[in-house]
Scaffold this active site. Structure first.
Site, PDB file in Angstrom:
ATOM      1  N   GLU A   1       0.837  -1.207   0.000  1.00 37.81           N
ATOM      2  CA  GLU A   1       0.000   0.000   0.000  1.00 37.81           C
ATOM      3  C   GLU A   1       0.866   1.248   0.000  1.00 37.81           C
ATOM      4  OE1 GLU A   1      -2.579  -2.446  -0.586  1.00 37.81           O
ATOM      5  OE2 GLU A   1      -3.246  -0.366  -0.449  1.00 37.81           O
TER       6      GLU A   1
ATOM      7  N   ARG B   1      16.855   8.768 -22.733  1.00 37.03           N
ATOM      8  CA  ARG B   1      16.919   9.119 -24.154  1.00 37.03           C
ATOM      9  C   ARG B   1      17.210  10.608 -24.338  1.00 37.03           C
ATOM     10  NH1 ARG B   1      12.449  11.019 -26.518  1.00 37.03           N
ATOM     11  NH2 ARG B   1      12.981  10.171 -28.550  1.00 37.03           N
TER      12      ARG B   1
ATOM     13  N   ASP C   1      10.026  14.891 -31.301  1.00 37.42           N
ATOM     14  CA  ASP C   1       9.036  13.835 -31.087  1.00 37.42           C
ATOM     15  C   ASP C   1       7.823  14.412 -30.351  1.00 37.42           C
ATOM     16  OD1 ASP C   1       9.986  14.218 -28.596  1.00 37.42           O
ATOM     17  OD2 ASP C   1      10.922  12.256 -28.365  1.00 37.42           O
TER      18      ASP C   1
END
Ligand SMILES: O[C@H]1NC=Nc2ccccc21
Length: 241
Positions: free
Chosen positions: A118, A156, A171
């Site tokens: 949890e 990246r 992108d």
């Protein structure tokens, strides 16, 4: 960039040996250290969780192993004055975005705390967490998958990782819009043909087509991104999207 990851399931992070992140590690751009939280648990059963105060379902991760782990990891940087930025992936965190990834890509040392059950005792979060990050409004079983997502998006962006630097800047989300559709050979596949403009060699027309497609797609699927674009444009006084 150095990355330390604390988890009770180190094997869950084995994808970090592959592909983009794996190559960045092999090239020395990223230095990843996995740690099993149980090694810091102080009891013979190496327990890392216990029942939640106030009742309720499931278990909560105990403070003691996390405190010991993070104290030891932070001490690794004491000699040369380095301090890690401690990230806790959690459904109650700030939404992870491309901008957030760019922010983290400038940090020399990240430590990821992978919660399970949890969640982690709140006193650990209050004391140690610099960032609490959510990767989306859905429920996962733990922070390992979220850490893989965050690390791929951050890696990246590191210099030298993605060959064609342009593919990082144009992108989706970098210019605030979804990317236009992409095509490759053959020009005709079944009854479907590549849009003629993409084969025209007219780069200005191609740029216009891609922008129009990006706007169309974004308006259709992510009007929230357009609203953000318009607000940003209004803030800096330039024209809309
Ligand atoms: O429940 C998930 N939703 C979004 N982010 C997360 C990060 C860590 C654990 C779980 C989640």
């Amino acid at each position: 960039m150095r990355v330390d990851i604390v988890t009770i399931f180190p094997d869950y992070l084995s994808p970090l040996e592959l592909s983009l992140v794996g190559r960045a590690r092999a090239r020395g751009i990223l230095d990843v250290h996995l740690h099993d939280l149980r090694q810091w648990a102080d009891d013979v059963h190496r327990s890392v969780d216990d029942a939640p105060y106030g009742g309720g379902p499931g278990m909560v991760m105990r403070p003691q192993p996390w405190w010991a782990a993070l104290t030891e990891i932070r001490a690794l940087g004491a000699a040369d004055g380095r301090r890690p930025r401690i990230v806790v992936p959690t459904p109650v965190g700030r939404p992870f975005t491309q901008a957030y990834a760019a922010d983290l890509a400038d940090v020399p040392w990240l430590v990821f705390c992978c919660g399970r059950y949890e969640g982690i005792d709140a006193r650990v979060i209050d004391e140690w967490a610099d960032d609490e990050i959510s990767i989306g409004d859905y429920v996962l079983a733990g922070g390992e998958v979220a850490t893989l997502v965050i690390l791929e998006a951050v890696t990246r962006l590191l210099p030298g990782v993605v060959g064609n630097a342009e593919s990082v800047t144009d992108d989706s989300f970098t210019d605030g819009l979804l990317e236009a559709p992409v095509y490759t050979r053959p020009a005709v596949w079944g009854d479907r043909e590549v849009p003629a403009v993409l084969r025209s060699g007219d780069h200005a027309a191609i740029g216009r087509w891609r922008r129009a497609e990006a706007l169309r797609r974004t308006a259709q699927r992510r009007p929230d991104l357009l609203a953000r674009q318009d607000q940003a444009a209004a803030d800096d006084g330039s024209g809309g999207a």
